[in-house]
Design an enzyme around this catalytic site. Structure first.
Site, PDB file in Angstrom:
ATOM      1  N   SER A 330      35.570  11.148  28.625  1.00 38.86           N
ATOM      2  CA  SER A 330      35.584  11.963  29.830  1.00 38.86           C
ATOM      3  C   SER A 330      35.584  13.446  29.477  1.00 38.86           C
ATOM      4  CB  SER A 330      36.796  11.572  30.696  1.00 38.86           C
ATOM      5  OG  SER A 330      36.707  12.108  31.994  1.00 38.86           O
ATOM      6  N   ASP A 387      29.338   4.094  36.079  1.00 41.95           N
ATOM      7  CA  ASP A 387      30.272   5.220  35.971  1.00 41.95           C
ATOM      8  C   ASP A 387      29.612   6.503  36.485  1.00 41.95           C
ATOM      9  OD1 ASP A 387      32.216   7.038  35.326  1.00 41.95           O
ATOM     10  OD2 ASP A 387      32.121   6.728  33.155  1.00 41.95           O
ATOM     11  N   HIS A 446      35.150   3.875  34.872  1.00 46.19           N
ATOM     12  CA  HIS A 446      35.331   5.022  33.988  1.00 46.19           C
ATOM     13  C   HIS A 446      36.449   4.793  32.981  1.00 46.19           C
ATOM     14  CE1 HIS A 446      34.903   9.156  32.730  1.00 46.19           C
ATOM     15  NE2 HIS A 446      36.143   9.449  33.025  1.00 46.19           N
TER      16      HIS A 446
END
Length: 515
Positions: A330, A387, A446
């Protein structure tokens, strides 16, 4: 049985009486063998006998014991009321390749599920990379290794993902950073004991929360701190592992977004120049660069810490074959690109630099991506098709259509359309997992553990989930129980697998390297 037989096509159960011999079923060896008939049976009689035997075998299977007798009684009553075809697996009789729910929950499948849920830490043998390590580090952009996925590369990808999980675990065990004194050294429990942590890393936001936030929510604590622990530098310190890898590996591991100010920086998506020497066309997201370059009151910037430590390690291990691997998830995936950019030019003799990123957003414009490529930084992006974070900054249309819009000269360099991904892509998909719901929510798609689960099961884009995947499902069940198919969560409960108890596991217990 007569009613059911009359509704079935006559060709479904045709048999040859001259070659048919009745034998005991291989799935129930305790049953006595059935004597051969003294005279040939008609086709309808054979069909009735076969279905009757199957019905008896299924009814004699001992049910899974539960404490709720009422539920068991209700379930049995409901099963008896259903058509007999729903309780039988007739796939072998009608020559169908489609697996039913009963087939998926066969004794073998249940045993495998229980094994995955109760799996303890075990490190599977890893093949020696040796002289081929540069290929696995991306010297040829992993050509021919991604689809189908090379088994050694799968192990390496999951291994680097576990370094990021260690960063998350370390941060959440003590997220606070003092505003009044330098932070103390942290202990990071690494999943790979052949590595040693040499440096703790901090990221600082250049913005602060408005004063009215303290009045409205005075107890935010670490969520509102400007400087936070973001990751670490580690070096391989085990001779046997160095021999297996073919070099001494330096790892920089970076976690994802956690604090309020990190979220605020993520929202600052306008593009700015990285610095004067990069040229006016090379731009990155303002918020990412802020977290990378800003100094804290008692901590240096992330950029300063990483460059200083890698240079020190290069001097300590001068003369050895080295590599630098930057991995993140991320926000950490975005910062990993900025780190790799600087490390590739920090010295004339800089070792090969590769990035393994999980669920990373776009970081800069196309000119920045070209610059990264020209500096021989190798980037492998692990992307889940479901995602949405991997598609921002941008607009939610197909990537092909977005690329067409980007080619228009009228598109401003400061719009989200100016952003572009860097490197090559390993694409997985939540829908490929037999354990996760196809409509899993955004958080699950995610989630880093979900990513590692998908990579562990990935064979190729045109192949189903790997049947012999060995990664433990315990953590996935714990963190994403609402997104795991009810079929498996209910079976896990009936098998008396105590998922709650596994919340106390150590980092080494929950992150075995899969094979």
């Amino acid at each position: 049985m007569q009613t059911m037989n009359s509704t079935l096509p006559p060709h479904m159960f045709q048999t040859k009486n001259t070659t048919f011999t009745c034998r005991a079923s291989s799935i129930n060896n305790h049953l006595p063998p059935i004597s051969p008939p003294r005279k040939p049976l008609s086709s309808s009689t054979t069909t009735k006998l076969h279905l009757s035997n199957l019905d008896k075998l299924l009814q004699k299977q001992s049910p899974i014991q539960t404490n709720d007798t009422t539920t068991t009684t209700t379930t049995i009553t409901e099963k008896k009321s259903k058509n007999i075809l729903e309780g039988l697996d007739l796939s072998n009789l009608i020559w169908s390749d489609k697996k039913t729910t009963d087939d998926q929950m066969s004794p073998h499948h249940l045993k495998n599920l229980q094994h995955l849920l109760t799996k303890t830490a075990e490190y599977s043998p890893r093949n020696t990379l040796g002289s081929h390590w540069r290929q696995y580090h991306g010297c040829n952009d992993w050509k021919g290794m991604l689809d189908p996925l090379d088994e050694n590369l799968r192990r390496e990808v999951v291994r680097y993902g576990e370094f990021v999980q260690a960063a998350y675990h370390c941060f959440h065990s003590d997220p606070a950073t003092s505003q009044y004194e330098p932070p103390q050294s942290r202990h990071v429990s690494l999943p790979d004991k052949s590595y040693r942590v040499t440096k703790n890393l901090y990221a600082t936001s250049s913005i602060g929360l408005p004063k009215w936030v303290d009045d409205v929510a005075p107890d935010l604590g670490w969520m509102s701190q400007r400087s936070s622990w973001i990751g670490y530098v580690a070096v391989c310190d085990d001779k046997r592992e160095i021999s297996r890898l073919g070099r001494r590996d330096i790892v920089i591991s970076l976690r994802g977004t956690a604090t309020c100010l990190e979220w605020a920086e993520n929202m600052r998506a306008h593009l700015i120049e990285t610095n004067a020497q990069h040229g006016k066309n090379s731009k990155v997201g303002c918020g990412f660069l802020s977290l990378y370059k800003t100094k804290g009151t008692h901590v240096p910037s992330l950029a300063e810490s990483v460059i200083e430590e890698v240079k020190r390690l290069m001097e300590v291990y001068k003369g050895e074959t080295l590599s630098v691997t930057v991995t993140g998830h991320s926000l950490g995936a975005a910062l990993a690109l900025l780190v790799a950019d600087d490390l590739s030019t920090c010295s004339l003799n800089a070792p090969p630099v590769a990035v393994f990123s999980f669920g990373g957003p776009k970081v800069g414009n196309k000119a920045y991506g070209n610059k990264i490529t020209s500096q021989n930084v190798k980037v492998l992006r692990i992307v889940n098709s479901q995602d949405v974070i991997t598609r921002v900054p941008g607009i939610f249309v197909s990537e092909e259509f977005e690329q067409k819009l980007r080619n228009f000269k009228a598109v401003s360099e400061n719009t989200p359309l100016a952003y572009s991904h860097v490197g090559v892509e390993l694409r997985v998909d939540t829908k490929m997992s037999p354990f996760l719901k196809p409509d899993a929510d955004m958080a699950c798609c995610h989630d880093l553990e979900a990513y590692l689960h998908l990579v562990d099961g990935f064979l190729a884009s045109n192949c189903p989930f790997r049947a012999n995947a060995k990664r433990s499902l315990a953590r996935l069940m714990q963190d994403q129980s609402s997104n795991v198919k009810k079929l498996y969560t209910s079976k896990a409960k009936t098998m008396s697998v105590n998922i709650e108890k596994q919340r106390t596991f150590s980092i080494s217990d929950c992150l075995p390297s899969p094979s």
